[in-house]
Each structure stands twice: as C-alpha cells, then as structure tokens.
Design a protein around this motif. Structure first.
Motif, PDB file in Angstrom:
ATOM      1  N   ALA A 117       5.592  32.055 -15.048  1.00 23.02           N
ATOM      2  CA  ALA A 117       6.330  30.871 -15.489  1.00 23.02           C
ATOM      3  C   ALA A 117       6.075  30.617 -16.963  1.00 23.02           C
ATOM      4  N   VAL A 118       6.908  29.775 -17.555  1.00 21.65           N
ATOM      5  CA  VAL A 118       6.760  29.444 -18.972  1.00 21.65           C
ATOM      6  C   VAL A 118       6.582  27.941 -19.112  1.00 21.65           C
ATOM      7  N   ALA A 119       6.046  27.536 -20.253  1.00 19.51           N
ATOM      8  CA  ALA A 119       5.863  26.114 -20.532  1.00 19.51           C
ATOM      9  C   ALA A 119       7.223  25.431 -20.655  1.00 19.51           C
ATOM     10  N   PRO A 120       7.282  24.138 -20.399  1.00 21.41           N
ATOM     11  CA  PRO A 120       8.562  23.430 -20.495  1.00 21.41           C
ATOM     12  C   PRO A 120       8.969  23.213 -21.944  1.00 21.41           C
ATOM     13  N   ALA A 121      10.255  22.950 -22.139  1.00 20.95           N
ATOM     14  CA  ALA A 121      10.738  22.565 -23.465  1.00 20.95           C
ATOM     15  C   ALA A 121      10.338  21.119 -23.747  1.00 20.95           C
ATOM     16  N   ALA A 122      10.149  20.831 -25.010  1.00 24.38           N
ATOM     17  CA  ALA A 122       9.844  19.449 -25.403  1.00 24.38           C
ATOM     18  C   ALA A 122      11.036  18.557 -25.107  1.00 24.38           C
ATOM     19  N   TRP A 123      10.782  17.262 -24.906  1.00 27.55           N
ATOM     20  CA  TRP A 123      11.867  16.315 -24.633  1.00 27.55           C
ATOM     21  C   TRP A 123      11.771  15.125 -25.574  1.00 27.55           C
ATOM     22  N   GLN A 124      12.908  14.449 -25.683  1.00 31.49           N
ATOM     23  CA  GLN A 124      13.003  13.235 -26.482  1.00 31.49           C
ATOM     24  C   GLN A 124      12.890  12.024 -25.567  1.00 31.49           C
ATOM     25  N   GLY A 125      12.572  10.889 -26.136  1.00 31.27           N
ATOM     26  CA  GLY A 125      12.479   9.678 -25.335  1.00 31.27           C
ATOM     27  C   GLY A 125      11.249   9.680 -24.447  1.00 31.27           C
ATOM     28  N   ILE A 126      11.319   8.910 -23.362  1.00 32.60           N
ATOM     29  CA  ILE A 126      10.186   8.765 -22.445  1.00 32.60           C
ATOM     30  C   ILE A 126      10.617   9.260 -21.066  1.00 32.60           C
ATOM     31  N   ALA A 127       9.924  10.246 -20.555  1.00 38.86           N
ATOM     32  CA  ALA A 127      10.226  10.767 -19.217  1.00 38.86           C
ATOM     33  C   ALA A 127       9.527   9.911 -18.173  1.00 38.86           C
ATOM     34  N   ASN A 128      10.215   9.635 -17.093  1.00 38.72           N
ATOM     35  CA  ASN A 128       9.622   8.893 -15.987  1.00 38.72           C
ATOM     36  C   ASN A 128       8.586   9.758 -15.273  1.00 38.72           C
ATOM     37  N   ALA A 129       7.417   9.233 -15.085  1.00 36.65           N
ATOM     38  CA  ALA A 129       6.379   9.905 -14.306  1.00 36.65           C
ATOM     39  C   ALA A 129       5.902   8.931 -13.236  1.00 36.65           C
ATOM     40  N   THR A 130       6.856   8.509 -12.418  1.00 33.37           N
ATOM     41  CA  THR A 130       6.588   7.472 -11.417  1.00 33.37           C
ATOM     42  C   THR A 130       6.778   7.969  -9.987  1.00 33.37           C
ATOM     43  N   ARG A 131       7.294   9.185  -9.820  1.00 29.91           N
ATOM     44  CA  ARG A 131       7.489   9.759  -8.489  1.00 29.91           C
ATOM     45  C   ARG A 131       7.033  11.211  -8.508  1.00 29.91           C
ATOM     46  N   HIS A 132       6.556  11.664  -7.356  1.00 31.18           N
ATOM     47  CA  HIS A 132       6.129  13.050  -7.242  1.00 31.18           C
ATOM     48  C   HIS A 132       7.301  13.991  -7.474  1.00 31.18           C
ATOM     49  N   GLY A 133       7.019  15.132  -8.077  1.00 32.12           N
ATOM     50  CA  GLY A 133       8.011  16.182  -8.197  1.00 32.12           C
ATOM     51  C   GLY A 133       8.189  16.908  -6.877  1.00 32.12           C
ATOM     52  N   PRO A 134       9.250  17.703  -6.759  1.00 28.78           N
ATOM     53  CA  PRO A 134       9.472  18.440  -5.511  1.00 28.78           C
ATOM     54  C   PRO A 134       8.389  19.483  -5.280  1.00 28.78           C
TER      55      PRO A 134
END
Length: 516
Positions: A65-82
C-alpha cells in the motif's frame, strides 16, 4: 457487508476532507502531516476515529500500500473506517480500509507512551473498531495514547502469489499495512500527545501472532520499542510451498485464470471464494497467514530460535489457562463428554500428535477428581494452544531477551464457570473494559479489580519497558531454570513452572503448526 468504492470514498469515516463540520466548538482538531482531522471528546478523552493512514488499496491489490494524498480543510475523524473485506462481517467493509483510531488525553507535547493494538480474528476476520478495544479506559487510567487499526486480511492481505506470477510481497501485505500504520504513528503521534520513541505493540490471538511476526521483520522492528502477545501462539509462518497451494486453490475457487484476473475481479467474488474449505487442513475456511517469502519475511518468528535482532525489545507472552473453552463452548455446556467419547473429541482438538488414550490415562492419574469434560478442556489446551506460547518464552530466555510470561486463571462466570479462562477473556481485562457489552468477564468487583491490575502492568511495559508496577507482585523475567509465570486471578501471584506435569507430558512431541 461490502461497500462499493464510491460509497467508501464519499460516505464513511472522514474519508474525504470537509471544510466545516456540524460538531461543537470544543471538538478537538489535530494536525497530521497529511492534513487536519476533527475528533470528539468522550468522558474526558479526545477520540479520533477513522483517520486515514493509507490510500485505497483497490488499485494496489496484492501489492504494498501507499501513503494517502494530502487533503485540504478538516477531515472528519468521528466514525470508524470500514473493515477489510472478509467473510461473515457484521460491519461495512471495503478495500479502502487503511484507517486507524486514536485515544489521547490531550493534543500537547506530553510525550506519553503509545499503545498500538492489533486485533484478533486469525488473519482473516475482525477490525480495530470492536468496543472491547476502546482505549478510553487505558488513557484515563495511565495517561497514555492508544491506537487501534484496520489492515488487509485473508486472501487480500496474505495470499502468497509470488510463485504464480504475482507480487513478491503478496503473502505479507497485511503486515506491510501494519508497518505503514506504524510509520504514521512515528510521524504523527507527537501531535496527539504521544512519544514516537515509546511505542508498544500488543495484540491478541491473530493480532498477537502478527506482533511476533513483525518482530521478525527487519522493516517493522525499528518502529516499536516494546511488545506483548496475548494468546498469539505463532512459532512459524506459512511455508511458501503450502502458501502457494492455498493461493492456487483460492484462485481456482474464484474462477480466475491467473493473478491478473484475480487482481481485477470484483472483491465480493474473492470474499465468497475465501469461504471455501481449507485445502490442506480439510476443515474451516481457507487459511491465509503470514508467509515465509524470503522477501518481506525472511525467517520464522520463533524457528529455529528467537530472532536476536529483536532481543532488545521487551516482550510479554501471555496465554489463558483454558484457551480451548472458546471453541468447545457448546460441548462443555451440554456436559455430554464421557470417558467413552473423550478420546475421539480430544483427538480432534490436539495439535501435538500423541495417543489420546495415553494422554487421558495420564490426566486421570494427575487429576483423579476431574470429569471427562474437564480433562477435555485441560488436555486440549495443553496439547493445542499452550505449546506455542511456551516455545516463544523458552526461545527468548535462551537468548537472554527481556521476557515476562503470564497465565490468565480467572474463569468466565457464564455457564457456571465450566468454560474456564478461555481464549479472548484477557482482552477486556487488559483494556480495563469489563463494563463494555461483550466483555464475558462480568463486571463484578473481582473482574474490575483484576482488570485494573492487568491494565497497569501493560501500561508499565509501555512506559518503562518493564511490566513491574505497584499493581502486581514482583514479576521476574522468564528463565528456563524457574519458568516464573504471573497468574492473573482473584489473587494475583507468581508461580514457578505452573502445570509442570502437563508441560512435561506434551513435551515428548514436537509442535507443528497445522497446515503450515
């Protein structure tokens, strides 16, 4: 439940960054090297769920796997990922599954110990989102940072395809996902109040097996500084010949002509094929596990010895007194095991190849007051689940590596205690989560007291590299001349060489991993 990629990319667990969110102003925002994330406050703990540590794995199926791309703004980290695609899942799954969760007291530069947990489920099931793994209690109890994570599982994480024309790393990409998560911890955990120089890796069952496998991986070893394996009895990984046989059988079951077809096939079809009977063991689902691939994993975790390169890493080796009660629950509840049917039932459970009649006769001499059902539980544990743990501790002792061994003796209260201290029972105790639904310890005073003491020992290992603390009696390192083991029960105490007679009974036969 498999979700499609578009839904995963737009609808789950903060996978896309958003410039605003409808939470309260007090919700914490942390800055990672890829972008900002917004979490929650829960009972005095800052919680971030579903932080992306890797890009969608679908374009990299069977590859690193590879690292994720950077993102703008604020990502929600309030729910578990799949969770990773798997059979029998009760939560959303997706190949876009590389997410982790963080519990922390504060977003300061506190340099707190970091406890990274790897979930169980062999190498085929589970996720880091089980409520039993909630890190809030450990954070409140020990001023630590807790991390859980998802990674690729089963065929998508451990199918060895190198001999069939696939990627050389395919038999261990699930472990490489964990290494990628540990790189994320190294680069980001300081922004969550953690110390990247004090990272403890711990896991139960398949998670514990991955812990000791990562100790044997040159790429992973520098990324953590202490470790604990709870009922993770792996001594060897899968050999490449057997691993190839399994991969070929899975490919045939899925209807893929070659690895290229397997790499582009709908994931639901691959998951359905994972439900096939294992071609080597002739039972259960097809078994994928870490592979001795001479590439990512160049040696077995504990064969022919413990890796000296990992000898500096402090390690707790833990097991439960009655491991097989987890699998024998229905049989033990029925209470229909007698001396007549015991040999057949025991033979189906033992990994060590001894005559069941001989084993039963010895147990009846050692424990004349035990019923046939009690002998089944004890002998199946000693002949199946316990040997791997002993080998781990013994091999570490031979290279004078700092190692502490424990045994959970505290019995589950259900069914009148007939299941004993079975496999998985130490999870809610180590996490101090006996009040959580699904904690089969019960939440009485004894369970709560024991949970605090086990949690304190694990916190101490993370903080100092030694589990000794005020919560437990003096806990000597495991040495072959004494075999001192901490017995976690209503009374916590050490004992030299517990169950010695049972250990010696099974020591005459080698331990061979089924289907390895």
């Amino acid at each position: 439940m498999i979700v499609d990629r578009r839904a995963a990319l737009t609808g789950l667990a903060g996978l896309a960054a958003t410039p605003a969110w409808g939470g309260g102003r007090a919700d914490p925002v942390a800055t990672t090297v890829m972008g900002r994330v917004r979490g929650l406050r829960e009972r005095g703990v800052l919680v971030f769920r579903g932080i992306r540590y890797g890009a969608d794995t679908a374009p990299y199926r069977f590859r690193r796997a590879v690292a994720p791309a950077a993102w703008q703004g604020i990502a929600n980290a309030t729910r578990h990922g799949p969770a990773a695609p798997q059979t029998k899942s009760e939560e959303p799954t997706s190949e876009d599954c590389l997410f982790l969760n963080v519990w922390t007291p504060a977003l300061d530069q506190g340099r707190r110990p970091v406890m990274v947990y790897l979930h169980g489920g062999a190498h085929a099931h589970g996720s880091g989102s089980d409520p039993l793994y909630d890190g809030g209690s450990l954070v409140r109890r020990g001023d630590v940072v807790v991390v859980t994570l998802n990674h690729r599982l089963a065929g998508l994480g451990y199918a060895y395809l190198a001999a069939l024309g696939g990627p050389a790393e395919s038999g261990n990409v699930g472990n490489l996902d964990i290494a990628l998560a540990l790189h994320w911890v190294r680069d980001n955990i300081g922004r969550f109040g953690g110390d990247p120089a004090r990272v403890m890796l711990f896991g139960q069952s398949g998670g514990g097996a991955k812990v000791v496998t990562l100790m044997a991986m040159a790429e992973a070893r520098p990324l953590f500084h202490a470790a604990a394996t709870m009922s993770g009895q792996h001594v060897t990984a899968a050999g490449p010949i057997h691993a190839t046989q399994r991969a070929r059988a899975w490919m045939r079951q899925a209807g893929a002509a070659d690895v290229a077809a397997l790499a582009t096939m709908p994931v639901a079809r691959l998951v359905a094929a994972m439900a096939m009977t294992d071609p080597l063991e002739g039972k259960g689902e097809i078994s994928f596990t870490s592979t001795l691939d001479h590439h990512v994993l160049t040696r077995h975790p504990f064969f022919p010895d413990a890796p000296r390169e990992a000898g500096h890493i402090p390690l707790i080796v833990g097991n439960t007194h009655d491991e097989t009660g987890y699998w024998l629950g229905d049989v033990l509840r029925r209470g229909d095991t007698g001396w007549g049917n015991l040999p057949v039932r025991l033979a189906a459970q033992m990994t060590k190849d001894l005559d069941p009649a001989y084993v039963i006769a010895r147990y009846r001499t050692l424990y004349p007051d035990r019923t046939a059902g009690q002998v089944l539980l004890a002998a199946s544990t000693a002949g199946r689940s316990w040997p791997g743990h002993l080998i781990q501790a013994e091999e570490r002792a031979r290279i004078d590596a700092p190692t502490w061994m424990y045994q959970l003796d505290f019995p589950a209260p259900e069914a009148g205690g007939v299941l004993g201290a079975f496999h998985t029972l130490d999870i809610p105790l180590v996490f101090d989560n006996t009040a959580v639904a699904g904690a089969r310890t019960g939440d009485g005073p004894d369970a709560r007291r024991l949970a605090g003491r086990m949690a304190d020992a694990f916190i101490a290992l993370a903080r100092t590299g030694d589990p000794n603390c005020a919560g437990v009696p003096a806990w000597p390192q495991y040495r072959l001349d004494r075999r001192t083991t901490m017995l976690f029960d209503r009374t916590v105490r050490t004992q030299d060489d517990p169950r010695r007679a049972e250990r010696m009974l099974f020591a005459v036969a080698p331990y061979v991993k089924p289907g390895g």
